[in-house]
Design a protein around this motif. Structure first.
Motif, short mmCIF file in Angstrom:
data_model
loop_
_atom_site.label_atom_id
_atom_site.label_comp_id
_atom_site.label_asym_id
_atom_site.label_seq_id
_atom_site.Cartn_x
_atom_site.Cartn_y
_atom_site.Cartn_z
N LEU A 1 0.93 -1.30 0.02
CA LEU A 1 -0.02 0.03 0.01
C LEU A 1 0.85 1.20 0.06
CD1 LEU A 1 -2.91 1.22 0.09
CD2 LEU A 1 -2.79 0.83 2.71
N ALA A 2 2.00 1.27 0.86
CA ALA A 2 2.87 2.46 0.86
C ALA A 2 3.38 2.74 -0.54
CB ALA A 2 4.09 2.25 1.74
N GLU A 3 4.00 1.41 -1.26
CA GLU A 3 4.65 1.75 -2.60
C GLU A 3 3.46 2.29 -3.82
OE1 GLU A 3 5.91 -2.33 -3.60
OE2 GLU A 3 7.41 -2.28 -2.32
N ASP A 4 2.10 1.82 -3.34
CA ASP A 4 1.15 2.29 -4.29
C ASP A 4 0.89 3.95 -4.12
OD1 ASP A 4 0.64 -0.15 -5.60
OD2 ASP A 4 -1.02 -0.77 -4.30
N VAL A 5 0.99 4.17 -2.85
CA VAL A 5 0.83 5.49 -2.31
C VAL A 5 1.91 6.61 -3.13
CG1 VAL A 5 0.88 7.40 -0.46
CG2 VAL A 5 -0.60 5.13 -0.34
N ASN A 6 3.29 5.96 -3.05
CA ASN A 6 4.51 6.69 -3.54
C ASN A 6 4.19 6.72 -5.12
OD1 ASN A 6 5.66 6.99 -1.23
ND2 ASN A 6 6.69 5.05 -1.34
N ARG A 7 3.76 5.67 -5.89
CA ARG A 7 3.74 5.79 -7.08
C ARG A 7 2.51 6.89 -7.52
NH1 ARG A 7 2.16 0.91 -7.71
NH2 ARG A 7 4.21 -0.07 -7.55
N ARG B 1 2.46 14.51 -9.09
CA ARG B 1 3.37 15.36 -9.54
C ARG B 1 3.52 15.62 -10.87
NH1 ARG B 1 5.75 17.11 -4.64
NH2 ARG B 1 5.62 15.81 -3.21
N LYS B 2 3.82 14.49 -11.74
CA LYS B 2 3.87 14.65 -13.05
C LYS B 2 2.85 15.39 -13.63
CE LYS B 2 6.73 10.57 -13.74
NZ LYS B 2 6.80 9.31 -14.41
N LEU B 3 1.57 15.20 -13.32
CA LEU B 3 0.37 15.63 -13.68
C LEU B 3 0.25 17.08 -13.46
CD1 LEU B 3 -2.58 15.23 -15.06
CD2 LEU B 3 -3.36 14.91 -12.93
N GLN B 4 0.83 17.32 -12.25
CA GLN B 4 0.90 18.92 -11.84
C GLN B 4 1.75 19.67 -12.81
OE1 GLN B 4 2.10 19.42 -7.83
NE2 GLN B 4 1.85 21.66 -7.66
N SER B 5 2.87 18.88 -13.19
CA SER B 5 3.88 19.54 -13.95
C SER B 5 3.34 20.01 -15.53
CB SER B 5 5.38 18.89 -14.08
OG SER B 5 4.82 17.68 -14.68
N HIS B 6 2.61 18.97 -15.96
CA HIS B 6 1.74 19.11 -17.08
C HIS B 6 0.73 20.20 -17.14
CE1 HIS B 6 3.73 15.85 -19.18
NE2 HIS B 6 3.27 14.77 -18.23
N PHE B 7 0.29 20.09 -15.87
CA PHE B 7 -0.71 21.36 -15.70
C PHE B 7 -0.09 22.64 -15.87
CE2 PHE B 7 -4.08 18.22 -13.96
CZ PHE B 7 -4.88 18.43 -15.17
N SER B 8 1.02 22.81 -15.12
CA SER B 8 1.83 23.99 -15.21
C SER B 8 2.29 24.54 -16.28
CB SER B 8 3.00 23.88 -14.18
OG SER B 8 2.43 23.71 -12.80
N ARG B 9 2.83 23.57 -17.23
CA ARG B 9 3.12 23.73 -18.48
C ARG B 9 2.09 24.25 -19.59
NH1 ARG B 9 4.95 19.18 -19.57
NH2 ARG B 9 6.84 19.59 -18.78
N THR B 10 1.05 23.76 -19.33
CA THR B 10 -0.03 24.11 -20.27
C THR B 10 -0.82 25.37 -19.78
OG1 THR B 10 -0.65 21.66 -20.32
CG2 THR B 10 -2.60 23.46 -20.61
N ALA B 11 -0.61 25.69 -18.50
CA ALA B 11 -1.17 27.05 -18.03
C ALA B 11 -0.03 28.23 -18.54
CB ALA B 11 -1.14 26.93 -16.49
N ARG B 12 1.32 27.88 -18.52
CA ARG B 12 2.05 29.01 -19.12
C ARG B 12 1.62 28.79 -20.67
NH1 ARG B 12 5.96 26.10 -15.97
NH2 ARG B 12 6.59 24.93 -17.84
N ASP B 13 1.53 27.81 -21.50
CA ASP B 13 1.24 27.67 -22.75
C ASP B 13 -0.01 28.79 -22.81
OD1 ASP B 13 3.36 26.40 -23.40
OD2 ASP B 13 2.25 24.77 -23.51
N ILE B 14 -0.96 28.65 -22.20
CA ILE B 14 -2.23 29.43 -22.23
C ILE B 14 -2.09 30.91 -21.88
CG2 ILE B 14 -4.55 29.81 -21.25
CD1 ILE B 14 -4.62 26.81 -20.69
N ASP B 15 -1.25 31.28 -21.07
CA ASP B 15 -0.91 32.48 -20.82
C ASP B 15 0.07 33.28 -22.07
OD1 ASP B 15 -1.79 32.26 -18.19
OD2 ASP B 15 0.02 31.87 -17.35
N ASP B 16 0.69 32.45 -22.75
CA ASP B 16 1.40 32.92 -23.87
C ASP B 16 0.23 33.34 -25.07
OD1 ASP B 16 3.76 32.75 -22.57
OD2 ASP B 16 4.27 30.93 -23.49
#
Length: 405
Positions: free
Chosen positions: A325-331, A337-352
């Motif tokens: 269960l701990a491994e599944d939580v870490n995964r 976090r990867k999804l958050q980075s994609h959302f951040s990149r998408t937000a910057r593109d939308i601002d441009d």
């Protein structure tokens, strides 16, 4: 004239004297008559005057009586009218009150009838409950008679205690945690063996409690009979406790403690109240006397121990599952976090993109505000742009495009 007519006493009465006397008498009589006539006329006048005054007075009284009668007639008519109106009002009020009282009486009678029916219904229900309770009491009395017949027979009494003990154990423990009438290595068969946790030997439970002497105690009427019955009861119970120790205590095969099941709470209380020596003897031989309630409590404690042992046995499986269960939580955390980075990149593109659209809007607004001179310059600029369009198109790199914007 001097002729003497007669004598009055010694006085001679002559014709002259007689004439004078007669004349005097006549005058007196006439005077008297005249006076009487005058009196009569005066009395008549007075009577007429009195009659006239009386008539006038009577007329005035009669007129007064007529006036009073007229007033009385008016008053009587007024009183009759008032009495008639008040009588009609009183009759109307009485009728209204009678109607109200009749309505209230009808409502009260309806409520009384309803309450009576409800009370009768509840009474019938309670009578039905009482009938059921009476039938239950009758059935219970029959069962008590059967119980007495069971307790009077040794074999049936043992079966009764065995049945109660088995019912308590079946209700509290799983089927793999006990065994009835199991055979030991010394060929003895206890009534029940309860499996203990951690691989320890099972616990022996005996349900053959001797009740013959106890029945003798209950049926004893004399003190000597009661004393003999108590001695017999003490000997029987002590011997049975000694038999449990000798038959069922096997080192490494059974526990060094056993339960002696007493199938009646009253017998259990009697032993602890009046036979303390039996209780002490049982404790020394490690035989515990248990009533139905104490056996139930003991079995619940054993059930908790078995559950705790099973949980300890499954502890390593629980730890492994917790690790997975701990491994599944870490995964899951990495993917979030990867999804958050994609959302951040998408937000910057939308601002441009929004910056570019703002510049396009501003340039369109500026073009709409140009005058004629600006139109010529715009044509010249357009011709220059057309000449530039004849040149081959070189796509700018992303960094150059960002600088141009």
């Amino acid at each position: 004239m001097q002729t003497i007519l007669f004598y009055i006493g010694e006085i001679p009465v002559t014709v002259f004297r007689a004439g004078v006397a007669f004349g005097g008498i006549a005058f007196f009589m006439l005077a008297t008559l005249f006076i009487a006539m005058l009196r009569q006329s005066s009395a008549r006048a007075n009577a007429e005057a009195a009659a006239a005054s009386q008539t006038a007075e009577m007329e005035s009284r009669l007129s007064e009586l007529l006036r009073v009668q007229a007033e009385m007639t008016g008053r009587m008519q007024t009183m009759a009218e008032v009495f008639g109106s008040r009588q009609s009002d009183m009759m109307r009020s009485v009728n209204e009150r009678l109607d109200g009282m009749g309505h209230k009486l009808g409502q009260t009678m309806a409520d009384t009838t309803k309450n009576t029916h409800e009370g009768l219904r509840q009474l019938h229900e309670r009578l039905a409950v009482i009938d059921r309770a009476q039938r239950n009491i009758t059935d219970l009395s029959g069962q008590v008679v059967e119980l007495q017949s069971i307790l009077s027979n040794k074999q049936t009494r043992g079966a009764f205690g065995q049945g109660r003990m088995e019912t308590i154990i079946r209700d509290a423990l799983p089927s793999n945690a006990y065994s009835f009438q199991a055979t030991l290595s010394n060929n003895n068969r206890p009534d029940c063996l309860v499996t203990m946790p951690n691989g320890t030997p099972p616990l022996v439970i005996d349900a053959k409690f001797p009740l013959e002497a106890y029945n003798l105690i209950r049926n004893a009427k004399l003190a000597e009979e009661a004393k003999q019955a108590q001695a017999q009861f003490r000997r029987d119970v002590t011997k049975h406790i000694q038999d449990i120790k000798e038959r069922y205590f096997i080192s490494g095969e059974t526990q060094d403690t056993a339960f002696l099941f007493v199938p009646s709470e009253s017998v259990f209380a009697e032993i602890h109240e009046n036979f303390e020596d039996i209780v002490q003897k049982a404790h020394r031989l490690r035989v515990v006397l248990v009533s139905p309630s104490l056996l139930m409590l003991s079995i619940q404690v054993i059930q908790a121990l078995l559950k705790d042992a099973r949980m300890r046995e499954q502890a390593h499986l629980i730890q492994a599952e917790v690790g997975r269960l701990a491994e599944d939580v870490n995964r899951l955390d990495d993917r979030v976090r990867k999804l958050q980075s994609h959302f951040s990149r998408t937000a910057r593109d939308i601002d441009d993109i929004l910056i570019s659209t703002d510049k396009i809007v501003k340039r369109g607004r500026n073009i709409g505000e140009l005058d004629l001179g600006e139109e010529i310059e715009a044509k010249t600029a357009r011709s220059g742009s057309l000449q530039a369009a004849d040149k081959p198109y070189l796509a700018p790199r992303p960094e150059q495009a960002r600088i141009v914007e």
